[in-house]
Design a protein around this motif. Sequence first.
Motif, PDB file in Angstrom:
ATOM      1  N   MET A   1      -4.020 -16.738   6.508  1.00 18.43           N
ATOM      2  CA  MET A   1      -3.912 -15.644   7.473  1.00 18.43           C
ATOM      3  C   MET A   1      -3.558 -14.345   6.753  1.00 18.43           C
ATOM      4  SD  MET A   1      -1.180 -15.196  10.600  1.00 18.43           S
ATOM      5  CE  MET A   1      -2.013 -16.298  11.732  1.00 18.43           C
ATOM      6  N   ARG A   2      -4.274 -13.278   7.098  1.00 21.73           N
ATOM      7  CA  ARG A   2      -3.968 -11.970   6.529  1.00 21.73           C
ATOM      8  C   ARG A   2      -2.756 -11.370   7.232  1.00 21.73           C
ATOM      9  NH1 ARG A   2      -5.887 -10.454   1.772  1.00 21.73           N
ATOM     10  NH2 ARG A   2      -5.919  -8.247   2.387  1.00 21.73           N
ATOM     11  N   VAL A   3      -1.932 -10.694   6.455  1.00 19.26           N
ATOM     12  CA  VAL A   3      -0.752 -10.035   6.999  1.00 19.26           C
ATOM     13  C   VAL A   3      -0.680  -8.619   6.442  1.00 19.26           C
ATOM     14  CG1 VAL A   3       0.750 -10.882   5.155  1.00 19.26           C
ATOM     15  CG2 VAL A   3       1.758 -10.213   7.337  1.00 19.26           C
ATOM     16  N   LYS A   4      -0.215  -7.711   7.274  1.00 18.58           N
ATOM     17  CA  LYS A   4       0.009  -6.333   6.862  1.00 18.58           C
ATOM     18  C   LYS A   4       1.495  -6.057   6.997  1.00 18.58           C
ATOM     19  CE  LYS A   4      -1.583  -1.603   7.885  1.00 18.58           C
ATOM     20  NZ  LYS A   4      -2.449  -0.791   8.788  1.00 18.58           N
ATOM     21  N   MET A   5       2.093  -5.453   5.974  1.00 22.47           N
ATOM     22  CA  MET A   5       3.538  -5.254   6.007  1.00 22.47           C
ATOM     23  C   MET A   5       3.935  -4.049   5.168  1.00 22.47           C
ATOM     24  SD  MET A   5       4.424  -8.725   3.907  1.00 22.47           S
ATOM     25  CE  MET A   5       3.513  -9.158   2.427  1.00 22.47           C
ATOM     26  N   ALA A   6       5.126  -3.540   5.453  1.00 22.68           N
ATOM     27  CA  ALA A   6       5.709  -2.456   4.662  1.00 22.68           C
ATOM     28  C   ALA A   6       6.695  -3.081   3.691  1.00 22.68           C
ATOM     29  CB  ALA A   6       6.403  -1.444   5.565  1.00 22.68           C
ATOM     30  N   SER A   7       6.339  -3.077   2.405  1.00 22.38           N
ATOM     31  CA  SER A   7       7.116  -3.807   1.399  1.00 22.38           C
ATOM     32  C   SER A   7       7.774  -2.867   0.402  1.00 22.38           C
ATOM     33  CB  SER A   7       6.212  -4.789   0.646  1.00 22.38           C
ATOM     34  OG  SER A   7       5.731  -5.792   1.521  1.00 22.38           O
ATOM     35  N   LEU A   8       8.945  -3.287  -0.053  1.00 21.60           N
ATOM     36  CA  LEU A   8       9.703  -2.556  -1.064  1.00 21.60           C
ATOM     37  C   LEU A   8       9.310  -3.065  -2.445  1.00 21.60           C
ATOM     38  CD1 LEU A   8      12.104  -0.578  -1.700  1.00 21.60           C
ATOM     39  CD2 LEU A   8      13.590  -2.595  -1.602  1.00 21.60           C
ATOM     40  N   TYR A   9       8.894  -2.128  -3.322  1.00 19.14           N
ATOM     41  CA  TYR A   9       8.480  -2.470  -4.681  1.00 19.14           C
ATOM     42  C   TYR A   9       9.504  -2.037  -5.727  1.00 19.14           C
ATOM     43  CZ  TYR A   9       3.686  -3.632  -3.232  1.00 19.14           C
ATOM     44  OH  TYR A   9       2.576  -4.214  -2.666  1.00 19.14           O
ATOM     45  N   GLY A  10      10.518  -1.321  -5.296  1.00 22.10           N
ATOM     46  CA  GLY A  10      11.514  -0.805  -6.224  1.00 22.10           C
ATOM     47  C   GLY A  10      12.181   0.409  -5.625  1.00 22.10           C
ATOM     48  N   LYS A  11      12.970   1.089  -6.419  1.00 23.50           N
ATOM     49  CA  LYS A  11      13.727   2.240  -5.948  1.00 23.50           C
ATOM     50  C   LYS A  11      12.788   3.333  -5.420  1.00 23.50           C
ATOM     51  CE  LYS A  11      17.273   3.207  -8.445  1.00 23.50           C
ATOM     52  NZ  LYS A  11      18.184   3.721  -9.512  1.00 23.50           N
ATOM     53  N   LYS A  12      12.972   3.704  -4.158  1.00 27.88           N
ATOM     54  CA  LYS A  12      12.194   4.754  -3.489  1.00 27.88           C
ATOM     55  C   LYS A  12      10.696   4.462  -3.502  1.00 27.88           C
ATOM     56  CE  LYS A  12      15.611   8.323  -4.631  1.00 27.88           C
ATOM     57  NZ  LYS A  12      15.852   9.649  -5.238  1.00 27.88           N
ATOM     58  N   ASP A  13      10.358   3.195  -3.453  1.00 30.28           N
ATOM     59  CA  ASP A  13       8.946   2.790  -3.526  1.00 30.28           C
ATOM     60  C   ASP A  13       8.648   1.757  -2.435  1.00 30.28           C
ATOM     61  OD1 ASP A  13       6.360   2.185  -4.196  1.00 30.28           O
ATOM     62  OD2 ASP A  13       6.805   1.393  -6.194  1.00 30.28           O
ATOM     63  N   ILE A  14       8.145   2.234  -1.305  1.00 32.45           N
ATOM     64  CA  ILE A  14       7.736   1.365  -0.203  1.00 32.45           C
ATOM     65  C   ILE A  14       6.261   1.612   0.064  1.00 32.45           C
ATOM     66  CG2 ILE A  14       8.069   0.755   2.227  1.00 32.45           C
ATOM     67  CD1 ILE A  14      10.929   1.707   1.997  1.00 32.45           C
ATOM     68  N   ARG A  15       5.505   0.531   0.192  1.00 34.83           N
ATOM     69  CA  ARG A  15       4.060   0.665   0.394  1.00 34.83           C
ATOM     70  C   ARG A  15       3.597  -0.284   1.502  1.00 34.83           C
ATOM     71  NH1 ARG A  15       2.489  -0.750  -5.841  1.00 34.83           N
ATOM     72  NH2 ARG A  15       4.327   0.239  -6.810  1.00 34.83           N
ATOM     73  N   ILE A  16       2.498   0.109   2.135  1.00 34.24           N
ATOM     74  CA  ILE A  16       1.826  -0.812   3.046  1.00 34.24           C
ATOM     75  C   ILE A  16       1.034  -1.801   2.200  1.00 34.24           C
ATOM     76  CG2 ILE A  16       0.066  -1.060   4.826  1.00 34.24           C
ATOM     77  CD1 ILE A  16       2.674   0.077   5.876  1.00 34.24           C
TER      78      ILE A  16
END
Length: 424
Positions: A1-16
Amino acid sequence: MRVKMASLYGKKDIRIRETELPDLRDDEILIKVMSNGICFSTYKAAMKGEEHLRVPENVHETPVVTGHEMAGIIEKVGEKWKGQYKEGTSCCLQAGIRYKGSEDAPGYSFEFFGGNATYTIIPGGYIESGCLLTYEDDYFAFASMGEPVSCIISAFHTCIHDYMEDMFVYDNIHGTKEGGNLLLMASCGPMGIGAIDYAVHGPARPKKLVVTEINEERLKRAAQLISPKEASDYGVELIYVNPEDLDNEEQELRQLSGGKGYDDIMVFAASERLVELGSSLLAVNGCLNFFAGPTDEQFKARVNFYDIHYRRTHYVGNSGGNLDDIREMFDLSREGLITPEYMITHVTGLSEVPEIILNLPDIPGGKKLVYPHVDLPLMALADFEKQADEDPVYKKIAGILKANHGVWCKEAEQVLFAEKWIGD
């Protein structure tokens, strides 16, 4: 199943992020996330990245999904839980539960366990701990507010006082003092609004409630939502104060207490000045709850140790709820005593989440509620009326909000789902 989310990759770095969910294990449950509130704690985690207590050191390699104030629908139940949970049931999360003492938490520590996502997987250990609660309703906004309201309820329950009749009785009395003086400082943000609501309508009401706030717009909104007249109907004398209007803040706040000080004080901003002011305003056997969690690990403030020794003042610091707290929120909400939606001032879709989190202190208002399956820019509730001519859906929602005194509600949510749904 495909999921879309707002994820944290590091300091001040959030991506869809869009990716495949792993196969569901027998001890897991898959949730279709219908709504998620954005907490200021998420902003703190975004600012610190891997330096945050709950964010993994390898977050650059394995990003973690953000958000923990989630409500949704049980989509699929692992074999272990099929006798206990049913697919299609509405649910919410008590994110404050710690599994076996670990600091790992949804919205901070897991790749696929968090609320800013179209779907999320709840690990078996957290289900065992009781963090997944079900309820019978197809309304999700109020349930997303369940976790933050439970934090507020917990703060009221964890204030402590001595037995004054006998100083050598060592069991403390837990909870704010019923019929006492309560001071809520910097308390017209979203959590502060919830605290005012609970203080006035909850089970242990103060006789006098003083609320301070320097933001005049927030102060006026709080007074409109929970007026001194309404509070008086519940036996509470409610006084709103802008400290900037006072010549001598400490002296005048003490006068408002009748000269004795406050039995309970809650501080909703990580301010050294407010902590020290609160310390000076405690009554004998009073308790100060430092509700605001600071990002600065060296945050310090001076408190009066003379009063701790001779006047038996107390200090606690917490802002996390347990299962009993969130159940109390549901009970009070069903009875129509508290209104968790008072905290919500904005609604939005998932795509806007990274920018919202990273700029949260600069966005006015209270809670920002995310609808992951809805196509919607960040909208202040007041903007639906301002932009009513641009979109018939906005016009419809504006009419609903006007009839509900500007407060988000089930009817508005259902229109959003019906008209702005973009699927999975």
